[in-house]
Design an enzyme around this catalytic site. Structure first.
Site, PDB file in Angstrom:
ATOM      1  N   GLU A   1      -8.042  -5.023  -0.221  1.00 49.64           N
ATOM      2  CA  GLU A   1      -8.665  -5.804  -1.083  1.00 49.64           C
ATOM      3  C   GLU A   1      -8.677  -7.312  -1.182  1.00 49.64           C
ATOM      4  OE1 GLU A   1     -10.118  -3.781  -2.889  1.00 49.64           O
ATOM      5  OE2 GLU A   1      -9.048  -2.209  -3.800  1.00 49.64           O
TER       6      GLU A   1
ATOM      7  N   HIS B   1       0.913  -1.228   0.272  1.00 47.75           N
ATOM      8  CA  HIS B   1      -0.133   0.120   0.083  1.00 47.75           C
ATOM      9  C   HIS B   1       0.732   1.169  -0.043  1.00 47.75           C
ATOM     10  CE1 HIS B   1      -3.315   2.710   1.248  1.00 47.75           C
ATOM     11  NE2 HIS B   1      -4.078   1.904   0.634  1.00 47.75           N
TER      12      HIS B   1
HETATM   13  N1  ACO Z   1       3.723  -7.912  -4.436  1.00 53.29           N
HETATM   14  C1  ACO Z   1       5.043  -8.007  -4.849  1.00 53.29           C
HETATM   15  N2  ACO Z   1       5.855  -6.974  -4.661  1.00 53.29           N
HETATM   16  C2  ACO Z   1       5.369  -5.640  -4.363  1.00 53.29           C
HETATM   17  C3  ACO Z   1       4.130  -5.563  -4.088  1.00 53.29           C
HETATM   18  C4  ACO Z   1       3.341  -6.787  -4.215  1.00 53.29           C
HETATM   19  N3  ACO Z   1       1.783  -6.359  -4.065  1.00 53.29           N
HETATM   20  N4  ACO Z   1       3.729  -4.099  -3.624  1.00 53.29           N
HETATM   21  C5  ACO Z   1       4.925  -3.793  -3.752  1.00 53.29           C
HETATM   22  N5  ACO Z   1       6.129  -4.835  -4.145  1.00 53.29           N
HETATM   23  C6  ACO Z   1       7.418  -4.328  -4.239  1.00 53.29           C
HETATM   24  C7  ACO Z   1       7.674  -3.676  -5.662  1.00 53.29           C
HETATM   25  O1  ACO Z   1       7.964  -4.496  -6.789  1.00 53.29           O
HETATM   26  C8  ACO Z   1       8.772  -2.854  -5.483  1.00 53.29           C
HETATM   27  O2  ACO Z   1       9.853  -3.467  -5.234  1.00 53.29           O
HETATM   28  P1  ACO Z   1      11.379  -3.126  -6.005  1.00 53.29           P
HETATM   29  O3  ACO Z   1      11.633  -2.104  -4.933  1.00 53.29           O
HETATM   30  O4  ACO Z   1      12.299  -4.284  -5.776  1.00 53.29           O
HETATM   31  O5  ACO Z   1      11.132  -2.559  -7.160  1.00 53.29           O
HETATM   32  C9  ACO Z   1       8.581  -2.386  -3.748  1.00 53.29           C
HETATM   33  O6  ACO Z   1       7.831  -3.460  -3.542  1.00 53.29           O
HETATM   34  C10 ACO Z   1       7.969  -1.033  -3.516  1.00 53.29           C
HETATM   35  O7  ACO Z   1       6.885  -0.930  -4.484  1.00 53.29           O
HETATM   36  P2  ACO Z   1       6.107   0.496  -4.995  1.00 53.29           P
HETATM   37  O8  ACO Z   1       5.346   0.081  -6.237  1.00 53.29           O
HETATM   38  O9  ACO Z   1       7.136   1.368  -4.939  1.00 53.29           O
HETATM   39  O10 ACO Z   1       4.919   0.544  -3.767  1.00 53.29           O
HETATM   40  P3  ACO Z   1       3.994   1.767  -3.764  1.00 53.29           P
HETATM   41  O11 ACO Z   1       3.803   2.008  -2.463  1.00 53.29           O
HETATM   42  O12 ACO Z   1       4.045   2.893  -5.039  1.00 53.29           O
HETATM   43  O13 ACO Z   1       2.673   0.460  -4.367  1.00 53.29           O
HETATM   44  C11 ACO Z   1       0.771  -0.472  -4.727  1.00 53.29           C
HETATM   45  C12 ACO Z   1       1.741   0.497  -3.729  1.00 53.29           C
HETATM   46  C13 ACO Z   1       0.428  -0.151  -5.868  1.00 53.29           C
HETATM   47  C14 ACO Z   1      -0.636  -0.819  -3.876  1.00 53.29           C
HETATM   48  C15 ACO Z   1       1.572  -1.973  -4.775  1.00 53.29           C
HETATM   49  O14 ACO Z   1       1.970  -2.289  -3.374  1.00 53.29           O
HETATM   50  C16 ACO Z   1       0.680  -2.936  -5.769  1.00 53.29           C
HETATM   51  O15 ACO Z   1       0.931  -2.846  -6.796  1.00 53.29           O
HETATM   52  N6  ACO Z   1       0.004  -3.890  -5.051  1.00 53.29           N
HETATM   53  C17 ACO Z   1      -0.824  -4.940  -5.701  1.00 53.29           C
HETATM   54  C18 ACO Z   1      -2.011  -4.227  -6.169  1.00 53.29           C
HETATM   55  C19 ACO Z   1      -3.289  -4.042  -5.030  1.00 53.29           C
HETATM   56  O16 ACO Z   1      -3.070  -4.845  -4.108  1.00 53.29           O
HETATM   57  N7  ACO Z   1      -3.704  -2.739  -5.151  1.00 53.29           N
HETATM   58  C20 ACO Z   1      -4.796  -2.596  -4.129  1.00 53.29           C
HETATM   59  C21 ACO Z   1      -4.198  -1.369  -3.171  1.00 53.29           C
HETATM   60  S1  ACO Z   1      -5.177  -0.964  -1.935  1.00 53.29           S
HETATM   61  C22 ACO Z   1      -6.565   0.242  -2.530  1.00 53.29           C
HETATM   62  O17 ACO Z   1      -6.141   0.809  -3.525  1.00 53.29           O
HETATM   63  C23 ACO Z   1      -7.800   0.424  -2.106  1.00 53.29           C
END
Ligand code: ACO
Length: 372
Positions: A312, A257
């Site tokens: 989610e 998140h």
């Molecule tokens: N699975 C695997 N790896 C992940 C996940 C995940 N769900 N989320 C983040 N990471 C990793 C990224 O690959 C990244 O790794 P890196 O540094 O080696 O490149 C690191 O963690 C940081 O990720 P960011 O994208 O910078 O984190 P951000 O805070 O921008 O992303 C997000 C948040 C978009 C929700 C992300 O965690 C994600 O894509 N999750 C899956 C989709 C999801 O569940 N969305 C619902 C969110 S809740 C809502 O909107 C109501």
């Protein structure tokens, strides 16, 4: 040598995606991402799920009053909205149908500015009926008129299925609506506030918010959670599947998140609801096994970044458990968020300043057009 000036260097602070920028003030909700806490007007989300209803929470957000027995029955769909819904292709996305319905509602009711709690109540009580009508029309069924004795969430399920819902299903979906009602300056809510700040009306604000929520980075995750859990297939395969996914840079849906570094309090509340449901989807046990593995593997892979379960993940079993088709999940989220969007529209209108940020220019300096 050119007499024309280059664009001057702009040294003002810039944060891509407005990350970390405070772009307004609100008294509606407080998110503590480090501790995993969410409060609506000071009340913890877990307590609101246990002791409140969506109608009471919506009223709390709109007016600041806590009316424990507040009721908000669904309103009938007007003829112009029905005509518009009937004109859509059967394979139109439910989010597009909902946005269309809100747009027509706005054209018919012509809500004045600034937005009011009365307008918020009317729109929030109309949209579930419109979405249910579309869900039936696309199956070749006639819409069902709302039952004024049913509260909003039970009334939505009734109009969707044509039979009164079991108390347990209505309670579980109500809990989902409570946790989905409000969440600070997320992309769709910020969109609603920008639109309201131009003195545009509440229906336009909600249309824009639905458009923002439709994007997969905001509102599309729970149906993908269902797909991933189906792919895993059995608890014994969870470890290998998760490790393989992480090795291939697949994002695990329902984890991570932008704000929370702790377990999302909304996920905790919905897990409790999902586990207490009599008609839980068969794969809830499997989902719990996947969660255990995913949290362990994500912690190994990202020791410096806490990636925990988000709302989610457990929204999926609750929505499945009450019988919603996965393609309705994003629109159900949008129905729940109506309370927050409209409360933010009211808050913006009550103390308005046009939202109009600056942008850093990175194009060429002034230059003449080439001679023809
Ligand atoms: N699975 C695997 N790896 C992940 C996940 C995940 N769900 N989320 C983040 N990471 C990793 C990224 O690959 C990244 O790794 P890196 O540094 O080696 O490149 C690191 O963690 C940081 O990720 P960011 O994208 O910078 O984190 P951000 O805070 O921008 O992303 C997000 C948040 C978009 C929700 C992300 O965690 C994600 O894509 N999750 C899956 C989709 C999801 O569940 N969305 C619902 C969110 S809740 C809502 O909107 C109501």
């Amino acid at each position: 040598m050119s007499e024309l000036a280059a664009a001057p260097a702009d040294t003002r602070p810039y944060s891509p995606g407005l990350e970390g920028v405070i772009a307004g003030e609100t008294s509606l909700s407080y998110i503590d991402g480090e501790a995993g806490r969410l409060l609506y007007r000071g009340y913890p989300i877990g307590e609101l799920v246990h002791r409140g209803s969506y109608a009471a929470i919506a009223e709390l957000l709109w007016t600041g009053e806590w009316i424990a027995d507040a009721k908000l029955p669904c309103l009938p769909v007007s003829e112009p909205v029905l005509t518009a819904l009937r004109a859509l292709p059967a394979d139109a996305r439910p989010m597009d149908a909902l946005r269309t319905a809100v747009s027509v509602w706005g054209a018919v009711t012509n809500p004045s500015w600034p937005p009011t709690p009365e307008q918020a109540r009317a729109l929030t009580a109309s949209s579930p009926s419109a979405l249910a009508a579309f869900a039936r029309i696309r199956q070749g069924l006639e819409p069902v008129a709302p039952d004024p004795d049913l509260d909003l969430v039970a009334g939505f399920l009734y109009q969707l299925n044509g039979v009164k819902p079991e108390a347990e299903a209505a309670r579980a979906l109500d809990a989902y609506f409570v946790v989905g009602a409000e969440h600070g300056f997320n992309a769709s809510t910020f969109t609603a506030r920008v639109i309201t700040s131009t003195r545009s009306d509440i229906a336009s604000a909600v249309c824009g918010a639905i458009g923002a929520m439709k994007g997969p980075l905001h509102g599309g995750a729970p149906s993908e959670v269902v797909e991933q859990i189906h792919e895993v297939g059995s608890p014994e395969r969870a470890e290998a599947w998760v490790r393989d996914a992480i090795a291939n840079n697949v994002r695990l849906m329902g984890f991570g998140h932008r704000v929370y570094r702790a377990y999302d309090p909304r996920a905790a509340a919905l897990r409790e609801v999902a586990e207490s449901m009599e008609h839980k989807p068969d794969w809830l046990e499997l989902a719990i096994a996947v969660e255990d593995v995913a949290l362990r593997v994500l912690a190994e892979k990202h020791p410096d970044r806490a990636l925990k379960t988000n709302v989610e993940f457990y929204a999926a079993p609750v929505l499945m458990g009450v019988g919603l088709k996965p393609d309705l999940f994003p629109a159900a989220f949008a129905l729940a968020r109506h309370a927050g969007w409209t409360a933010h529209a009211i808050e913006q209108g009550a103390n308005n300043r046009l939202i109009r940020p600056d942008v850093r220019y990175v194009g060429p300096g002034a230059r003449p057009l080439a001679e023809a």
